[in-house]
Design an enzyme around this catalytic site. Structure first.
Site, PDB file in Angstrom:
ATOM      1  CG  HIS A 291      -2.115  -0.996   0.954  1.00  0.00           C
ATOM      2  ND1 HIS A 291      -3.185  -0.742   0.127  1.00  0.00           N
ATOM      3  CD2 HIS A 291      -2.293  -2.264   1.410  1.00  0.00           C
ATOM      4  CE1 HIS A 291      -3.999  -1.795   0.113  1.00  0.00           C
ATOM      5  NE2 HIS A 291      -3.474  -2.746   0.875  1.00  0.00           N
TER       6      HIS A 291
ATOM      7  CG  ASP B 197      -0.696  -5.474  -8.352  1.00  0.00           C
ATOM      8  OD1 ASP B 197       0.216  -5.360  -7.516  1.00  0.00           O
ATOM      9  OD2 ASP B 197      -1.899  -5.506  -8.043  1.00  0.00           O
TER      10      ASP B 197
HETATM   11  C1  GLA Z   1      -3.218  -4.223  -4.903  1.00  0.00           C
HETATM   12  C2  GLA Z   1      -3.021  -3.088  -5.912  1.00  0.00           C
HETATM   13  C3  GLA Z   1      -1.576  -2.605  -5.925  1.00  0.00           C
HETATM   14  C4  GLA Z   1      -1.095  -2.298  -4.499  1.00  0.00           C
HETATM   15  C5  GLA Z   1      -1.410  -3.455  -3.557  1.00  0.00           C
HETATM   16  C6  GLA Z   1      -1.077  -3.131  -2.128  1.00  0.00           C
HETATM   17  O1  GLA Z   1      -2.506  -5.345  -5.328  1.00  0.00           O
HETATM   18  O2  GLA Z   1      -3.377  -3.492  -7.207  1.00  0.00           O
HETATM   19  O3  GLA Z   1      -1.453  -1.474  -6.751  1.00  0.00           O
HETATM   20  O4  GLA Z   1      -1.628  -1.097  -4.038  1.00  0.00           O
HETATM   21  O5  GLA Z   1      -2.768  -3.827  -3.615  1.00  0.00           O
HETATM   22  O6  GLA Z   1       0.279  -2.935  -1.968  1.00  0.00           O
END
Ligand code: GLA
Length: 386
Positions: A34, A172
């Site tokens: 996060h 991601d």
């Molecule tokens: C999800 C979101 C990412 C990131 C994570 C927490 O996977 O897609 O962008 O914010 O949560 O780290």
């Protein structure tokens, strides 16, 4: 399902002919949770699970989409590639098509697409980013568009914002696009500068534990955290000009922590700012082969996500608590967005079997759920297979 079986499925469904296949991996984040939408650092790696996209360009004026995993199929007219298709999985590839349209790409022919994914859905291992990235590289190559990987990554993130309504950061899609085998990606989510750091763990394995919890991080809660971080930026700006939480150091934060009007917002900020510091330290510890310290930082990351950011929940907490009891566990934390999903643990090789057995047994006893375990293989990012 192997590649030959997939090819056969494709040919059974759409008829024989030339076809191509692309793959984009899921990811596991080692630390830095996060922080991405706050301009901070993350440290994920691509894993061997991912999404396969088989594709054939056709003369037809529509895109046909089917999945080996999910029953829903769609035929989307090439005129309609700019709008969501209900709430089904096809929204992800269509959301990616829409981003190409926004860049001025004109699709004069359609395509047949078959998707197969082996990332467990909703497990916090980026099944959706891997579907977006597999679609992005497939479309880019099939129509010879020549768009660079970094742009495809940004387009995939936009697809998630606009078609899935999750205001996610870039971690991601970036990990899925830029992953490299045996390396983790130390990414500055503000500047997008990154470094591929070798993950040499000398007899230590990365074990992913899937809680198989029904509680998923829905877009509502995720977007709420994004808003709380924006509120924290406004609070901090009363004392120091900042654009994002990554602009505030832990020392600066400590000096004003008591002055926050909204204590919930204060705790959200405390997680993000401390997590950014932990991520920086963790990467330098890994480079110095201090895996023990890396593990402690992982544990601290989990506590902060549990107490300050409040995105863990009983299943993830139980899974790490059980992991901490096993000798040979160096560190353990939730990974990904949170609530349900997976934890990531560093486990000494000789303890992996005991880990899986004991944590599995105790987790089931406490939660009533059957977990799954995977020993992660750190893999390459999105690519053409043939
Ligand atoms: C999800 C979101 C990412 C990131 C994570 C927490 O996977 O897609 O962008 O914010 O949560 O780290």
């Amino acid at each position: 399902m192997n590649i030959d079986q997939l090819k056969r499925k494709f040919n059974e469904k759409y008829g024989k002919g030339e076809l191509h296949c692309y793959f984009a991996p899921g990811r596991v984040n080692l630390i830095g949770e996060h922080t991405d939408y706050n301009g901070g650092f993350v440290f994920p790696c691509a894993i061997s699970f991912g999404t396969f996209c088989l594709i054939r360009k056709t003369e037809r004026k529509s895109v046909r989409l089917a999945s080996v995993n999910l029953g829903f199929e769609a035929v989307v007219d090439i005129k309609d590639l700019d709008r969501p298709v209900g709430r089904e999985w096809v929204n992800y590839p269509i959301g990616v098509f829409a981003q190409f349209l926004k860049r001025g790409v004109k699709f004069n022919e359609g395509a047949d697409i078959l998707i197969y994914g082996n990332v467990p859905n909703g497990a916090g291992l980026s099944s959706s980013a891997s579907l977006e990235m597999a679609s992005a590289v497939a479309i880019n190559d099939t129509w010879n568009l020549g768009i660079e990987m970094l742009e495809l990554i940004k387009m995939a993130q936009k697809a998630e914002h606009e078609f899935a309504g999750v205001m996610c950061g870039i971690m991601d899609q970036f990990a899925s696009g830029m992953g490299k085998s045996d390396h983790a990606i130390y990414l500055n989510c503000d500047t997008l500068e990154y470094e591929l750091v070798p993950v040499k763990l000398n007899g230590v394995k990365i074990v992913i534990s899937n809680t198989n919890s029904p509680h998923k991080l829905d877009s509502g809660v995720y977007n709420q955290r994004v808003s709380e971080c924006k509120a924290a930026v406004i609070e901090i700006s009363r004392y120091k000009p900042v654009q994002m939480l990554a602009d505030c150091t832990m020392e600066e934060f400590k000096a004003i922590e008591e002055k926050f009007v909204d204590k919930v917002v204060m705790r959200r900020a405390r997680h993000v700012i401390s997590e950014i510091a932990r991520t920086k330290e963790a990467v330098s510890q890994l480079k110095n082969n201090n895996i023990e310290r890396f593990g402690i930082l992982m544990n601290e990351s989990h506590s902060s996500l549990r107490d300050d950011y409040e995105v863990t929940g009983p299943e993830l907490d139980t899974m790490v608590e059980e992991a901490y009891k096993i000798e040979g566990v160096i560190g353990s934390r939730m990974t990904g967005g949170g609530f349900g999903g997976c934890t990531v643990s560093l486990v000494k090789e000789e303890a992996v079997d005991t880990f899986i057995e004991e944590v599995g047994k105790n987790y089931t006893m406490k939660s009533g759920l059957k977990p799954e375990f995977y020993v992660a293989e750190i893999s390459d990012g999105a690519k053409k297979l043939f």
